[in-house]
Design a protein around this motif. Structure first.
Motif: not given
Length: 715
Positions: A169-175, A284-286
């Protein structure tokens, strides 16, 4: 809101109930979300957990690198190249310290790896975006910082999923990088901790532990942190620091000295993934992760602002409560002194003229004989007019059978209490009219004491001291506390400020000419006594309080009866305030009453009670999500202040203070009922519904009144 309301009804509707449930559910959800996000949790910096056995940890892991990849089989560990260091920061982001650390990193053009808490990332998405914008990478440190070695599988899933959503939600990414809370080096892994590492691998995560510990959590000084952070050899590794969890002034200062020092020695700064030769940690997150993450971050932001607003309101409530109690005690003390001095030094004429006592009665068979006998026993000359308002239980017949001297009975069709009072006023033969409810008894000296202020021509009405007679039940004892601490203490203040707002229907005296001047008792509101008092004040008449004129009334004995009575009182008070709202901008006595009396009611009887539940809400909130000890101490402080005011009020009234042990329980149960009554009254008023008059069931219990032997003599 017109004073004559357009519809009649109970004020209840399914629509309002549904709205109330939805509002309550939303409020609870906001508090729960904010509580989870901001709950006081332990941090890596608050100490180490006791270590368990490590005999099941593979030797390759125990003696290997600080990063553990259990995604593949066999398990592998990863190490950093020589002279390569990854600056890692746990427990953030923090709005005070994270920006300062990012500023130092940007100053020396080095990246960092931030292992964030999902709860904080959801609250501060701008800081997470700033981390990525400056070239740093982000790993997961769970959502609420639990010890994963003691957590269930479902708890681990929830912690990681929520943190990923916050990051998305904050960056559009995951880790895919994870650092479990309370972890340190790979050679310190216990069996339980290694099992967590394996479970993380099954979920596709690489566990990134540390090689060097700055021990900045000890806060022993910049030099100590700098020394602990400096590698003793050329072996590379990950350095553990913190950007949250307390004062990080020393961490920021040590970092500003450490980076150029190691750069001068040929050390290279990198991120965890780059240093380990892994693909970039942030991908990038889905679409769905971004959608749900955006909702989570948005909800976190809304809940944070709402709770912050509530916290400011709570401070306002605390200030108002303390201010009100201080004002009441100081002014009431002054009033009591003035009353004693006036009584001792009085040398003027006494009011000895006969007075008319009007008793409106509707189905008062349980109480009416007590009431009439107590009036006949008065030591002041009175005529007693019992106005029967269409009773169906034989109330007027009971009075007539008594055959008591000076007692008249007027019968009329049921028209309501204002109509009964006006009929009594018209029939009164004397200038001073005392009004008493049909469920109240007077002491022999009450009437004579009550009318003494009328020796002053400017006095138009006098409020007496209403007391609860039936004190056997818990509900009636709570009302006894309220009468002594609230109503009568308030009247002392209003008397001194010359802005009396209510002459109680149970015990009040009026100048008949003043009553006629304001048109008698109006039926515009359900609080005819408040409406009448306000009208007299606006007309320039002085309304005073005589605490020695005591009347004993039967209070509702059950919560249901109490609800109906207070619902009517609250609703009628709101109607009266609206009806007399023009006095706020008026001149002369009417303006004084409006700007002092009316605004005082609005502030302390409407606004403050509406906000006061915040104290109890935040008590529960604090016990679950904040420091319970601090929360209980703060709540206890409020109770002590109220207890002090209650003890003082009881001393002024010469009442026994033993009943005050019920005061804390009154705050927990009774006050909540009063809050709900006020809220429903306001909703009903805004909806434009006119309530019906509701007759309370009486029992004739005057056990707490000292006049019972007198009034019961002829029974």
């Amino acid at each position: 809101m017109p004073s004559r309301i357009r519809r009649r009804g109970s004020g209840f509707s399914l629509g309002k109930f549904v709205v109330a449930v939805v509002v309550l559910a939303t409020f609870v959800a906001v508090l729960l979300l904010n509580g989870v996000l901001t709950a006081k949790t332990s941090s890596d910096a608050e100490g180490h957990l006791q270590r368990g056995p490590d005999d099941q940890v593979p030797v390759a892991v125990h003696d290997g690198g600080s990063a553990i990849d259990t995604i593949h089989d066999p398990v592998r560990t990863l190490s950093y190249p020589a002279k390569t260091i990854a600056l890692t920061f746990d427990d953030g982001p923090d709005p005070e310290w994270t920006p300062q650390i990012l500023e130092v990193l940007e100053k020396y053009q080095v990246p960092g790896t931030f292992f964030v808490l999902g709860s904080l990332a959801a609250q501060h998405p701008d800081l997470v975006r700033e981390m990525r914008a400056t070239g740093s990478e982000i790993g997961l440190h769970t959502f609420t910082h639990p010890n994963l070695a003691e957590a269930s599988t479902n708890r681990i899933d929830r912690e990681l999923t929520l943190t990923q959503l916050a990051l998305a939600g904050a960056t559009g990414e995951i880790s895919y990088l994870v650092r479990p809370p309370y972890s340190s080096r790979s050679d310190a892994l216990t069996n339980n901790e290694y099992e967590v590492v394996r479970e993380l691998g099954e979920r596709g995560y690489v566990t990134a532990l540390t090689d060097f510990d700055s021990r900045d959590w000890e806060r022993k000084g910049v030099e100590v942190i700098e020394k602990a952070s400096t590698p003793s050899s050329d072996a590379g590794g990950a350095l553990l620091l913190h950007d949250a969890g307390g004062d990080r002034t020393q961490t920021v200062a040590a970092l500003d000295r450490l980076i150029p020092q190691l750069q001068a020695q040929g050390w290279r700064f990198t991120t965890v993934s780059e240093g380990l030769g892994l693909p970039t940690a942030n991908t990038p997150a889905d679409t769905w992760d971004r959608v749900f993450g955006t909702i989570l971050v948005g909800a976190a932001g809304v809940s944070t602002y709402i709770v912050r607003g509530l916290e400011w309101l709570l401070l306002l409530v605390g200030a108002l409560v303390v201010a009100r109690l201080a004002i009441m005690v100081v002014v009431a003390r002054r009033h009591a002194k003035q009353s004693r001095l006036a009584t001792r030094s009085r040398s003027g004429p006494w009011f000895t003229d006969p007075v008319s006592v009007v008793v409106p009665a509707y189905n008062e068979k349980e109480c009416i004989e007590h009431t009439v006998r107590s009036l006949v026993a008065s030591d002041h000359p009175v005529e007693i007019i019992v106005v029967d308002d269409g009773s169906t239980d034989g109330t007027p017949d009971i009075v007539e059978r008594l055959g008591l001297p000076g007692v008249r009975v007027l019968r009329q069709p049921n028209g309501g209490k204002p109509a009964a009072l006006n009929a009594g006023i018209r029939a009164a033969r004397h200038e001073i009219v005392v009004m008493i409810d049909g469920d109240t008894v007077f002491e022999p000296t009450t009437v004579g004491t009550l009318v003494q202020p009328f020796v002053r021509p400017e006095v138009g009405a006098v409020a007496g001291n209403a007391k609860v007679a039936n004190r056997r039940s818990l509900v009636s004892r709570w009302q006894h506390i309220e009468y002594v601490m609230g109503f009568n203490l308030d009247r002392r203040v209003y008397d001194l400020w010359r802005c009396m707002t209510t002459v109680p229907g149970a015990v009040g005296a009026f100048r008949r000419s003043a009553l006629l001047e304001v048109g008698g008792v109006s039926d515009d509101t359900l609080a005819e006594d408040t409406d009448l008092t306000m009208a007299l004040c606006r007309a320039g008449w002085r309304v005073v309080y005589e605490e020695r004129a005591r009347a004993w009334t039967e209070a509702p004995g059950t919560l249901g009866q109490l609800w109906r009575q207070r619902y009517r009182w609250s609703y009628g008070t709101i109607q009266s305030m609206w009806k007399h709202r023009a006095s706020v901008v008026a001149r002369g006595p009417a303006g004084h009453f409006g700007r002092v009396g009316l605004l005082n009611i609005a502030l302390f009887q409407v606004v403050l009670p509406l906000l006061a539940p915040l104290v109890d809400v935040f008590l529960v909130y604090g016990l679950f999500f904040l420091d319970p000890v601090t929360t209980l101490v703060a709540w206890g402080g409020v109770q002590l202040i109220q207890l002090f005011a209650a003890v003082y009020a009881f001393r002024l009234e010469r009442e026994k203070i033993g009943v005050l042990w019920l005061l804390p329980f009154q705050q927990i149960v009774y006050r909540q009922l009063m809050y709900a009554v006020l809220i429903q009254s306001i909703m009903t008023a805004l909806a434009g519904i006119r309530l019906k008059w509701q007759k309370l069931r009486r029992t004739g219990d005057f056990g707490g009144a000292p006049v019972e032997r007198t009034v019961g003599a002829g029974l």
